[in-house]
Design a protein around this motif. Structure first.
Motif, PDB file in Angstrom:
ATOM      1  N   PHE A 290      54.595  44.044  50.105  1.00  0.00           N
ATOM      2  CA  PHE A 290      53.995  42.720  50.081  1.00  0.00           C
ATOM      3  C   PHE A 290      53.478  42.314  51.460  1.00  0.00           C
ATOM      4  N   GLN A 291      54.123  42.881  52.485  1.00  0.00           N
ATOM      5  CA  GLN A 291      53.716  42.521  53.851  1.00  0.00           C
ATOM      6  C   GLN A 291      52.484  43.288  54.331  1.00  0.00           C
ATOM      7  N   GLN A 292      52.030  44.276  53.558  1.00  0.00           N
ATOM      8  CA  GLN A 292      50.823  44.997  53.987  1.00  0.00           C
ATOM      9  C   GLN A 292      49.643  44.034  53.969  1.00  0.00           C
ATOM     10  N   PRO A 293      48.861  44.010  55.033  1.00  0.00           N
ATOM     11  CA  PRO A 293      47.736  43.055  55.079  1.00  0.00           C
ATOM     12  C   PRO A 293      46.772  43.255  53.916  1.00  0.00           C
ATOM     13  N   ASP A 294      46.660  44.512  53.438  1.00  0.00           N
ATOM     14  CA  ASP A 294      45.681  44.745  52.369  1.00  0.00           C
ATOM     15  C   ASP A 294      46.349  44.852  50.987  1.00  0.00           C
ATOM     16  N   PHE A 295      47.582  44.332  50.871  1.00  0.00           N
ATOM     17  CA  PHE A 295      48.276  44.450  49.583  1.00  0.00           C
ATOM     18  C   PHE A 295      47.448  43.832  48.449  1.00  0.00           C
ATOM     19  N   PHE A 296      46.932  42.628  48.704  1.00  0.00           N
ATOM     20  CA  PHE A 296      46.184  41.935  47.657  1.00  0.00           C
ATOM     21  C   PHE A 296      44.952  42.755  47.224  1.00  0.00           C
ATOM     22  N   ASP A 297      44.241  43.316  48.201  1.00  0.00           N
ATOM     23  CA  ASP A 297      43.047  44.109  47.877  1.00  0.00           C
ATOM     24  C   ASP A 297      43.418  45.335  47.037  1.00  0.00           C
ATOM     25  N   ARG A 298      44.529  45.968  47.418  1.00  0.00           N
ATOM     26  CA  ARG A 298      44.974  47.133  46.648  1.00  0.00           C
ATOM     27  C   ARG A 298      45.298  46.752  45.211  1.00  0.00           C
ATOM     28  N   LEU A 299      45.959  45.601  45.077  1.00  0.00           N
ATOM     29  CA  LEU A 299      46.355  45.117  43.751  1.00  0.00           C
ATOM     30  C   LEU A 299      45.117  44.845  42.895  1.00  0.00           C
ATOM     31  N   MET A 300      44.152  44.165  43.479  1.00  0.00           N
ATOM     32  CA  MET A 300      42.926  43.839  42.740  1.00  0.00           C
ATOM     33  C   MET A 300      42.189  45.114  42.342  1.00  0.00           C
ATOM     34  N   ASP A 301      42.109  46.024  43.314  1.00  0.00           N
ATOM     35  CA  ASP A 301      41.398  47.276  43.061  1.00  0.00           C
ATOM     36  C   ASP A 301      42.059  48.028  41.896  1.00  0.00           C
ATOM     37  N   CYS A 302      43.381  48.051  41.911  1.00  0.00           N
ATOM     38  CA  CYS A 302      44.127  48.786  40.888  1.00  0.00           C
ATOM     39  C   CYS A 302      43.920  48.160  39.504  1.00  0.00           C
ATOM     40  N   THR A 303      44.053  46.845  39.418  1.00  0.00           N
ATOM     41  CA  THR A 303      43.909  46.198  38.100  1.00  0.00           C
ATOM     42  C   THR A 303      42.488  46.385  37.566  1.00  0.00           C
ATOM     43  N   GLN A 304      41.504  46.297  38.471  1.00  0.00           N
ATOM     44  CA  GLN A 304      40.118  46.438  38.011  1.00  0.00           C
ATOM     45  C   GLN A 304      39.852  47.859  37.506  1.00  0.00           C
ATOM     46  N   ARG A 305      40.351  48.831  38.247  1.00  0.00           N
ATOM     47  CA  ARG A 305      40.131  50.221  37.822  1.00  0.00           C
ATOM     48  C   ARG A 305      40.736  50.506  36.451  1.00  0.00           C
ATOM     49  N   ALA A 310      44.757  40.075  35.625  1.00  0.00           N
ATOM     50  CA  ALA A 310      45.824  39.595  36.513  1.00  0.00           C
ATOM     51  C   ALA A 310      46.890  38.828  35.739  1.00  0.00           C
ATOM     52  N   ARG A 311      46.464  38.062  34.725  1.00  0.00           N
ATOM     53  CA  ARG A 311      47.476  37.221  34.062  1.00  0.00           C
ATOM     54  C   ARG A 311      48.431  38.041  33.188  1.00  0.00           C
ATOM     55  N   GLN A 312      48.169  39.342  33.039  1.00  0.00           N
ATOM     56  CA  GLN A 312      49.103  40.200  32.288  1.00  0.00           C
ATOM     57  C   GLN A 312      50.113  40.872  33.215  1.00  0.00           C
ATOM     58  N   ILE A 313      50.047  40.517  34.478  1.00  0.00           N
ATOM     59  CA  ILE A 313      50.949  41.161  35.432  1.00  0.00           C
ATOM     60  C   ILE A 313      51.801  40.111  36.140  1.00  0.00           C
ATOM     61  N   LYS A 314      53.123  40.346  36.088  1.00  0.00           N
ATOM     62  CA  LYS A 314      54.020  39.509  36.886  1.00  0.00           C
ATOM     63  C   LYS A 314      54.495  40.360  38.057  1.00  0.00           C
ATOM     64  N   LEU A 315      54.451  39.762  39.230  1.00  0.00           N
ATOM     65  CA  LEU A 315      54.948  40.460  40.412  1.00  0.00           C
ATOM     66  C   LEU A 315      56.371  39.967  40.669  1.00  0.00           C
TER      67      LEU A 315
END
Ligand code: C2E
Ligand code: CA
Ligand code: CA
Length: 444
Positions: A290-305, A310-315
């Motif tokens: 979670f502390q990785q600066p690009d965590f959010f980008d990785r998450l978005m990239d993964c869900t899109q691929r 997003a609303r089907q994923i709980k962190l």
């Protein structure tokens, strides 16, 4: 001195050199050196020929030489043996303060010297906060140094005939904690291969609506099928993965596979014509990820691929992420703004302050299973669970109770108004195909 002592007891690696008994002569020399100390000042000046400390005396400080030269030697008078001559920038006397052993050599100023004093407490705190592996390495290297000093001493008197440093007894080898650290080092090495060799897999444990007992989602839980060790649970390796950066590639792997499996769950639901738009997969995210600066980008990239929303994923994050509150709040806000829900896992076990609940919006509280397991046997656990559910309700948050094992725990939670349940009473974590099959019979 507590910390230095604890290191000493961890690895009682004192070399054979240090005499147990301090001679009166040694004592008085140490006293002379001490008198020259100005307690409020961390600079010490020594005159040429002055003894700084003597072999066998107790160690409470180390010195860094700013100017001048210091001789390190063992023995006394004509029989003394020079081990080293140290100059500006060198440190000496550090061994004794690291493992709280008596000095294994003496130190004498060869000319006027100016030294910075490093107290045992200063060092002990740093050592104590370092990883056990680092402490082990320090301890082993101290052992070797001490054994070497002792060995050199015996060279001047061949009749003593002590063994060489390589064969002196390493008492720490028998220490249980030493064995544990070696185990951890091996585990870490095996774990390095786990992602590379595709040895990880996910299990899925269903979450149920406590009012109608319908499956509403699954939590993905990591497992490791290690060729040498067999099936390994996350309790045995997640902490080590978190101590190293291993959790980062592992976390990426978990995200990838959880999203891929979510897509397959969704396809199954679509096939069953069950338009369950609220279905979700919960993914455990460790603090380091979670502390990785690009965590959010990785998450978005993964869900899109993977074509999941997003609303089907709980962190699922633990309260530990709030140790750096500002950073955590920023990341959580960003994820929530994109539609991901954030659940606080193990609620009530990790962090002593509830301030963050006021400052940061989250979506769900997950009550730790340690409370649930005592629910029907401890009035205090019952009061605490009731209070957590009340706090959540007042904040407008749903609650999940994890670790429900008995019907009476479930009834108590239903009566208290808990929303969602998870636990062995409903189902153990299942391989993906069995979880998928469970979805075909959503009503228990
Ligand atoms: P957690 O996130 O609190 O996961 C719940 C744990 O409770 C799981 O253990 C689950 O098998 C266990 N559990 C569920 N119901 C019951 C029950 O009724 N009784 C008992 N005694 N236990 C129950 P598991 O799978 O061994 O995971 C342990 C911990 O490892 C997790 O605790 C989580 O902190 C961590 N973990 C698991 N998977 C991942 C992952 O993918 N990423 C990260 N970062 N951590 C993970
Ligand atoms: Ca969890
Ligand atoms: Ca939990």
């Amino acid at each position: 001195m507590k910390n230095a002592t604890s290191l000493a007891s961890l690895f009682a690696a004192k070399g054979p050199a240090a005499p147990e008994v301090i001679s009166p002569e040694a004592d008085s020399s140490a006293l002379v050196a001490d008198i020259a100390v100005s307690p409020e000042c961390n600079i010490r000046l020594f005159s040429a020929g002055e003894t700084i400390f003597v072999e066998g005396s107790s160690a409470d400080r180390a010195y860094i030489i700013e100017s001048g030269y210091v001789e390190i030697f063992v023995g006394a008078g004509e029989d003394s043996l020079q081990l080293n001559v140290l100059g500006p920038g060198d440190i000496f006397g550090e061994m004794g303060i690291i493992d709280a052993s008596p000095r294994s050599a003496s130190a004498k100023a060869l000319c006027p010297c100016r030294c910075i004093v490093v107290s045992a407490a200063q060092v002990a705190e740093r050592i104590e906060s370092s990883s056990p592996m680092v402490r082990l390495f320090i301890s082993m290297s101290l052992h070797r140094n001490r054994a070497y000093s002792a060995y050199l001493k015996t060279l001047s008197d061949p009749q003593i005939g002590l063994p060489s440093p390589a064969v002196t007894e390493k008492s720490y080898v028998k220490n249980q904690q030493y064995q544990q650290i070696l185990e951890d080092i091996k585990l870490e090495a095996d774990l390095q291969n786990a992602v590379r060799n595709d040895e990880l897999f996910l299990m899925y444990q269903p979450l149920f609506n406590l009012s109608d007992q319908k499956i509403i989602g699954f939590e993905s839980l990591l497992r490791w099928q290690c060729p040498q060790r067999g099936l390994v649970g996350p309790q045995q390796f997640i902490a080590i993965a978190e101590e190293t950066s291993l959790i980062l590639p592992m976390g990426d792997w978990i995200l990838e596979h959880s999203c891929a499996d979510l897509k397959r769950f969704q396809t199954q639901l679509d096939r069953q014509a069950q338009k369950n738009t609220n279905f979700f997969v919960s993914i455990n995210i460790s603090v380091r990820q979670f502390q990785q600066p690009d965590f959010f980008d990785r998450l978005m990239d993964c869900t899109q691929r993977h074509g999941v929303s997003a609303r089907q994923i709980k962190l699922e994050v633990t309260e530990r992420i709030f140790l750096d509150e500002v950073e955590a709040i920023d990341s959580i806000d960003k994820c929530r703004a994109a539609g991901f829900e954030v659940s606080l896992d193990d609620f009530g076990t990790g962090y002593s302050s509830l301030n963050y609940l006021e400052r940061c919006e989250i979506d769900c509280l997950k009550i730790d299973k340690s409370f649930i397991q005592k629910l029907c046997s401890s009035d205090r656990a019952k009061i605490l669970v009731g209070s957590i559910i009340d706090i959540a309700r007042q904040l407008g948050l749903p609650t999940v109770a994890e670790g429900i094992e008995t019907p009476s725990q479930m009834s108590a939670l239903q009566a208290m108004g808990c929303d969602i349940g998870q636990g062995f009473l409903f189902s153990h974590p299942l391989p993906f195909t069995e979880a998928l099959a469970l979805m075909e019979q959503p009503l228990r």
